[in-house]
Design a protein around this motif. Structure first.
Motif, short mmCIF file in Angstrom:
data_model
loop_
_atom_site.label_atom_id
_atom_site.label_comp_id
_atom_site.label_asym_id
_atom_site.label_seq_id
_atom_site.Cartn_x
_atom_site.Cartn_y
_atom_site.Cartn_z
N LEU A 55 20.40 -40.92 -1.19
CA LEU A 55 21.67 -40.80 -1.80
C LEU A 55 21.72 -41.15 -3.34
O LEU A 55 21.01 -41.98 -3.64
N VAL A 56 22.84 -40.52 -4.05
CA VAL A 56 22.97 -40.95 -5.22
C VAL A 56 23.90 -42.18 -5.39
O VAL A 56 24.64 -42.55 -4.38
N GLN A 99 30.51 -39.59 -1.13
CA GLN A 99 29.23 -39.27 -1.72
C GLN A 99 28.98 -37.92 -1.83
O GLN A 99 28.68 -37.49 -2.90
N ASP A 118 19.59 -35.12 -7.08
CA ASP A 118 20.55 -34.60 -6.54
C ASP A 118 20.66 -33.45 -5.44
O ASP A 118 21.32 -33.75 -4.30
N ALA A 173 19.81 -35.83 -2.36
CA ALA A 173 21.03 -36.43 -2.01
C ALA A 173 21.95 -35.42 -1.22
O ALA A 173 22.66 -35.76 -0.19
N THR A 180 22.99 -35.96 2.67
CA THR A 180 24.58 -36.12 3.10
C THR A 180 24.72 -34.98 4.05
O THR A 180 25.42 -35.35 5.08
N ARG A 229 26.44 -45.43 -0.53
CA ARG A 229 25.05 -45.89 0.37
C ARG A 229 25.31 -47.16 1.12
O ARG A 229 24.75 -47.14 2.42
N LEU A 242 28.63 -36.13 -5.56
CA LEU A 242 27.85 -34.89 -5.65
C LEU A 242 28.47 -33.69 -6.34
O LEU A 242 27.84 -32.93 -7.23
N THR A 271 20.29 -42.42 3.83
CA THR A 271 21.02 -43.18 2.66
C THR A 271 19.97 -43.55 1.63
O THR A 271 20.55 -43.56 0.33
#
Length: 378
Positions: free
Chosen positions: A184-185, A121, A7, A10, A14, A74, A125, A181
């Motif tokens: 990212l989650v 995104q 996290d 990510a 972001t 993503r 989060l 990217t």
């Protein structure tokens, strides 16, 4: 890898993506005079090219919503970054008005896809962190504008060609954006038939109206703050440009604290407070007797606007029945109409009177947000 580490990575990625959106756009903004001169465009012709930018931005929002909802943020961001920075090269190489308009429209479509996906995104989060994060993420954008503006100004001063400047920015934006990217989650996507596009109605329309006001104020400041300092206070080019820079910096700094304010005050009270501060700042800027006080007014105005967009967009998923991306796109679409209509409206009012009187519109719109704030969920 522990979930907390995933996290955090990510969140950093972001923030970088938000930064890159501002950095890439600043390249175009800083070289507009050179492009206008090189292509021999009149003010009216340049306005036609900018219409392509605006049309592309609106068209890209539902496309970004559908792509994000179906494929995830993503994938949508990778598609967006394949178009957004790369289109700068097309802008630089455009031989005339038609090609320039098409290239700007392509750039704007990519930017809107990125816009929807990066906010989606951010909302994912927030769900994982169980607290507001969007304001801090949004701070990356004005910091990117400042950095990109400094690079563009330095490139122009050094005589670097637009093609070389835009090529370097495009390569950096495409590489860094795509690389980000991978950190990212995976966000939750609708598997229950929820719509991938939402018409702005009901509570979404209420949020959209607040976004309309916020984006109108933002666009007016970006386009008229430097002109106001120059024409109304006789500020030199450096001091006038400082008004835009100071506004951007306070916008960025204010967003660093926006998430804590959402937790402490709630979204309704925060929007009301932001409207009050923005009204005070714009009133000070247009009534100030000296350039220094006007600069202070524009700085206060930036602080007032700082948390508005992320606060409203963060509330969008709770106000819509479709996917989070669809809700974000619906609110942003109405908001963009404000950013497009605000600057020319100020110009038209200034033609009928003075620029300071025209900028009184900012006080009125800031007050309107206070009245609309109860429409914000939570």
């Amino acid at each position: 890898m522990p979930l907390a580490t995933v996290d955090r990575r990510a969140r950093a990625a972001t923030t970088l993506i938000f930064f890159l959106t501002g950095f890439v756009y600043a390249a175009w903004a800083t070289r507009i005079p050179v492009i206008k001169a090189d292509l021999g465009l009149s003010a009216g012709a340049l306005g036609v090219a900018v219409l392509g930018l605006e049309a592309g931005a609106i068209a890209g929002l539902p496309a970004g919503a559908a792509l994000t909802a179906r494929a995830g943020s993503r994938t949508a961001l990778r598609v967006g970054f394949a178009a957004y920075p790369a289109a700068l090269v097309g802008v630089a190489l455009a031989p005339g008005l038609t090609a320039l308009t098409v290239a700007l429209a392509a750039m704007a479509v990519g930017s809107s896809v990125v816009d929807v996906a990066m906010n989606a995104q951010g909302i994912e989060l927030e769900r994982r962190y169980r607290r507001p994060l969007l304001s801090g993420l949004h701070a990356g954008h004005p910091f990117g504008l400042v950095a990109g503006g400094l690079v563009g100004s330095a490139a122009a001063a050094a005589g670097v060609s637009v093609t070389a400047h835009f090529g370097a920015v495009a390569a950096l934006g495409l590489t860094a954006g795509t690389a980000a990217t991978f950190a990212l989650v995976h966000d939750a996507r609708p598997r229950d038939g929820r719509r991938t596009f939402s018409r702005p109605s009901g509570r979404l329309l209420g949020l959209g109206l607040i976004a309309f006001c916020a984006f109108l104020l933002d666009g007016a400041a970006y386009n008229w703050s430097a002109v106001h300092l120059s024409s109304e206070h006789g500020a030199g080019a450096g001091l006038a440009a400082g008004g835009f820079t100071l506004f951007s910096l306070t916008l960025a700094i204010g967003r660093l604290f926006g998430d804590r304010l959402v937790e402490r005050l709630g979204r309704v009270r925060l929007v009301q407070g932001c409207g009050a501060v923005a009204a005070a700042g714009s009133a000070l800027a247009i009534s100030a007797p000296a350039p220094g006080a006007a600069l202070g007014g524009w700085a206060l105005f930036g602080l007032g606007l700082a948390a508005l967009a992320p606060t409203v967009l963060g509330a969008a998923p709770a106000a819509g029945s479709g996917s989070p991306a669809a809700a974000i796109a619906a609110v942003t679409t109405v908001g963009y109409l404000g950013s497009f209509s605000g600057p020319p409206l100020v110009g038209a009012l200034a033609e009928a009177g003075s620029l300071s009187a025209a900028l009184g519109l900012l006080v009125v719109v800031s007050g309107a947000m206070i009245l609309l704030a109860p429409r914000v969920p939570g």
